[in-house]
Design a protein around this motif. Structure first.
Motif, short mmCIF file in Angstrom:
data_model
loop_
_atom_site.label_atom_id
_atom_site.label_comp_id
_atom_site.label_asym_id
_atom_site.label_seq_id
_atom_site.Cartn_x
_atom_site.Cartn_y
_atom_site.Cartn_z
N PHE A 161 21.22 105.67 55.67
CA PHE A 161 21.29 104.64 54.62
C PHE A 161 20.16 103.60 54.74
N PHE A 189 37.72 105.69 58.40
CA PHE A 189 37.24 104.37 58.00
C PHE A 189 36.29 104.61 56.83
N GLY A 212 34.08 102.52 54.03
CA GLY A 212 33.65 101.23 53.51
C GLY A 212 32.33 101.36 52.77
N LYS A 213 32.14 100.47 51.83
CA LYS A 213 30.91 100.49 51.04
C LYS A 213 29.71 100.16 51.93
N PHE A 214 28.61 100.88 51.73
CA PHE A 214 27.40 100.53 52.46
C PHE A 214 26.79 99.27 51.86
N VAL A 227 30.18 111.01 60.88
CA VAL A 227 29.61 109.96 60.04
C VAL A 227 29.07 110.62 58.79
N ALA A 228 29.53 110.17 57.62
CA ALA A 228 29.09 110.82 56.39
C ALA A 228 28.84 109.79 55.30
N ARG A 229 28.11 110.22 54.27
CA ARG A 229 27.89 109.40 53.09
C ARG A 229 28.74 109.98 51.96
N ARG A 230 29.47 109.14 51.26
CA ARG A 230 30.19 109.58 50.08
C ARG A 230 29.61 108.83 48.89
N ASP A 238 30.05 102.72 42.38
CA ASP A 238 30.01 101.30 42.73
C ASP A 238 29.21 101.04 44.00
N GLY A 239 28.48 102.06 44.44
CA GLY A 239 27.72 101.93 45.69
C GLY A 239 28.23 102.97 46.68
N ASP A 240 27.30 103.70 47.28
CA ASP A 240 27.72 104.77 48.20
C ASP A 240 28.46 104.18 49.39
N ARG A 241 29.25 105.05 50.00
CA ARG A 241 30.13 104.57 51.06
C ARG A 241 29.86 105.28 52.37
N VAL A 242 30.05 104.52 53.45
CA VAL A 242 30.00 105.06 54.80
C VAL A 242 31.41 105.54 55.15
N VAL A 243 31.53 106.79 55.52
CA VAL A 243 32.84 107.33 55.87
C VAL A 243 32.77 107.84 57.30
N VAL A 244 33.51 107.18 58.17
CA VAL A 244 33.52 107.54 59.58
C VAL A 244 34.91 108.04 59.93
#
Lengths: 149, 149, 149, 149, 149, 149, 149, 149, 149, 149
Positions: free
Chosen positions: G111, G140, G142-144, H125-128, H132-138
């Motif tokens: 990111f 977990f 959450g928005k980056f 650790v992934a990007r979704r 509304d803004g990409d998200r960090v998904v752990v």
């Protein structure tokens, strides 16, 4: 003055030298005819190593004279607190947090008011086979000391 | 709402009630058919006590219903840090500070990279007679868990 | 259940009751035939007081039964850290900070690797007259324990 | 500028040099005609060593001039906290935790409101023979100072 | 037993009672003929107040007998650490952090190795008028004690 | 880039160089025409030293150019906490713990809600002769600042 | 004024009332139509509960009006540090200690410079069946947020 | 003895060497055929890297033999506490503080008394993508371990 | 003596009473004609509230006389550390950790050696509309004080 | 491998090089066309500096390539705690301790439950002229983030 190394530097050197030499802790303990837990603790700086044993370990691992000298020095057994968060060590702290007060109650019920000595003391680490997965068995064995004025 | 008591209040009440009843921890453990260390730890708030066992202890020690209820509740096994300075408990911390890194080395040498579980785990407290003074023998016995992705 | 008091509450009650009764610590110690430092430490919650002595102190100071019961309970000798900043107590910590490593060296030189026991141990507090101002003389006297596997 | 060494570096150097020289602390203390606890504490960096005594120790142990200079410097007597967890030193802290408030009460009962000085102060370490095992006897001896406005 | 109040509870009560009575600290100090800083410190629990002075303050402020009793008790001068972050008090800590080592150097240069006593000690708080804004002048005045074995 | 030294390294160097030069802090202060406490604090790294004064001190003590440069740098006045346990400095902390809240009350009574500035501030260290033993008199003198929105 | 309860008191009351009512967290979450992790966190005091949902939970669990009021209050999400030593919670801290820096590297690689929001954030707790033992899967999400001036 | 480097020094070296080589973590992970989070954690010193993988990474990044040796050493997984205040890592701690007790309740409701293992454990650790803004998904994924005596 | 409440108890009471009364902080601030940040801080116990304003707030919120009295008392502005981990407050600490040294450099570059006063100081909280999401704008505004002897 | 420098070493080097070059922070910020607070924070190690800007600063200040490389590295924004006791920085912490809870209340009143972002965030440092003494005006300006599941 000739250079010298501290006991904690010596411990770091011993750890690397042992791996490079391809020698196990058990082989070192056998060579100096001491229990393995005592041997490892002493080489990691928690006990003074007698001169003959220090020299023998020095020869096995190819240690400098200053390292062999450091192994013999009287330790200040202070402060390994940073290593207590290592998961392998932490589980013992956690077990102590959960069972410490119960252990205390049972010592008092069996022996009266007093403590298990941590000086007149030995520890053993063993493997016990178990069909559900082998188990680590660590035994703390210390002389009971009663509160005596 | 009916009053309730916390698990730590329940632990304090159990300790006083046990002395007033003149009952040993061993007798309570035998009555509910559980190992003594588990029994004491659970009654001091570190494990949930099943309903039948909680009721039986309640009857033996004359505990209020709210105390019996508290014994059954799921604990937050948090924070006994202030009791760690008690000398009887502290000696175990000291032994861990002196021997913890050595125990870690020997676990890795025998089992590879991993830990002794503190969950699939039991502890035993015993007396071993010795002509130089009887000894406290505490055994930590947990399943080995290897680091596995 | 009958109400109960903790050992630290009992200690606070004893301190006030002693002043109200106009009794010195020395008189209490003499009445129960124990050394004064042991007596004061025990009444402040650091030792279990045997039943007869607890009852006698209870009578001298007009203590409730629950306080007398608390005096007899096995203590968790934990955490007086907040009182360590009191100047009268702090000076001992300061002396230990300045002289502790030197004391350690001299113990090792005289006795070898080991410790002074704090369990098989007694302490004495005395006044020594001196023309330049009387002196507080506090003696720590504990059995030597050598590191023994 | 010529290189210099800190007082804590000097302390480490003195410890190694003493062992290499095969000299006891008692011999050093005798040579400079000072009590042993003062001598050890001073060489470990807790007191300034007068020039003549520093030079004599330097000669006995073969110390560099910069080390002898460091021994004479005014110390900042700060922070030996990491060594307080060494078991030999810790037992004194534990005794202070258990008996500190009692010592305070007895000082106030005997002398009134005030403290034992840790400045006008001396400490002694001795062996007392005892058929049940010889004892370490450490005496803290300081001038009483009353709270005086 | 009659109820009792702790010295810290007494301090809180005195602070409220003083405001309710509309009495200044200076008036209280004058009434008992003591310096104001000593008076305030003692009423806030840092010194034992003699019986006559405690009774007089009790009468001025309408204090209960248990509060007057608490004022006379020997304090444990421990732990006001939470109040050290109050800005009015913190500035003194900050000044000490900035100037403490310099003060130490100048004491040693003027007096030799030793300390300013905090026991044989008095403090004064004064206003000094200044066209650029009046100044707070706080004087610490303690007997020099040299390190003396 | 040319090598540089930190302000804390410069402070250590100044301390040794001053002793080697046989120069007192008072002489240095006089030479640069500044109050002694300011001079010592500044040379120990708590204030930036103006270029002329830094150069003059460098000449008096034979300091390298990088040290003189470091003396002029703007300090981060952070963290001398380890030196706060030095007994000579600690007594000021202890006095502040005992008298801090009283000083606060008296400042508020005299000036209203506000603080003594530690920035518009000076400190003085003096000897006052006294037949019972000379006294260390340290004066904290700062502008009063009222809480003002 | 009517009595009130704090959010942490409300959390303790909810925990007991839920067990007494024999209701699962899942049932409560379903009843108020919110995800279970949000529901439990909110009822344990970490989120304000909207009025309708608070009232409904109050009815399900028989809570007093003051408890229902407390559930709606804006929390100060401070300090659960003592519960972090509970083994069930601690394992997440341990995983974070071991993998935190790696997670950080991978977030930055994927990111750029920034963080996962803990505010625009949700968490999920699920069971995943596995022949080697079922697994706890906590996500977990959450928005980056990129560092943006 | 040949020089050696510690695991934390090796981690610093790897981080710089990777940037200089212009290689991504993902490329390294792919080259050694391991998941990226494991790879990064291991190269940052949290896991022993097997010999073949360590050698391959050493070749990719041009590491010295001593660094490759350090990567293979058994880690003490201690102490990354200072990095926990980095905002990217801190958000996970914050989420744990807010949701930890809720996660604990839901684990107990679903699985009973026990924990998620942090040893038999993996993390992803992934990007979704999200409008509304990409998200960090752990995802934390560990085997459930029930409290078993 | 009449009962009294502490300033922190008063703060808790004010928070609940305000919600029950359905009154905003802005309305209270307007009623007593003070800036909102000062008003909230003062009612939360960080400033003494003048008698008239305290009485008016008491009437608006239906507070007891003892609460109104507590609002007027001089605060000890100590210790809100536990609330610093609340995410809404923590972000300011984080910003200070990231930007504090830069702010310090810029203050020194613009003003010279000195500080922003936190006493002759005001703070403002505002909303600034922004198409990318409205922004919180907090302004710290304090008088510059130069280090002046 | 070529030598490398850490980001904190780079920060120290930049500070010295800037003074030696006689360049102001404002000039550097202008040269790279960035706001001054961002520029200083980034050069002190709190942000990665893009390659072009890092190279330009390196040229202005005569920095080695390894320093320029370090400026570009992704920071771990950890641990400046020791600098928080510097008076210039501390005043912001103090203001936060006094006004933090009030700021939180006003954010919630204006925006609802959420936070000011410290990531989508900027800070400004300005001088405001004032006849009573010029003022430091520091503005924290961050996007509001509402708690959103």
């Amino acid at each position: 003055m000739e250079p010298f190394v501290s006991k904690s530097e010596a411990a770091e050197i011993v750890k690397v030298a042992r791996v490079r030499a391809g020698t196990s802790w058990a082989e070192i303990a056998e060579a100096i005819d001491r229990p393995a837990p005592w041997t490892v603790a002493a080489l990691l700086g928690q006990h003074p190593v007698p001169q003959a044993e220090a020299a023998q370990v020095g020869q096995m691992l190819g240690l400098d004279a200053a390292v062999v000298e450091a192994l013999q020095a009287q330790p200040t057994r202070a402060g390994l607190e940073e290593s207590l968060s290592d998961p392998t060590i932490y589980r013992f702290s956690e077990a102590l947090a959960v069972y410490g007060p119960a252990i205390k109650e049972l010592i008092h019920e069996e022996f009266g008011d007093g403590i298990m000595s941590a000086i007149n003391f030995k520890v053993d680490v063993a493997r016990r086979e178990d069909p559900d997965g082998d188990r680590v068995v660590v035994t703390f064995d210390g002389k009971f000391l009663d509160y005596r004025w």
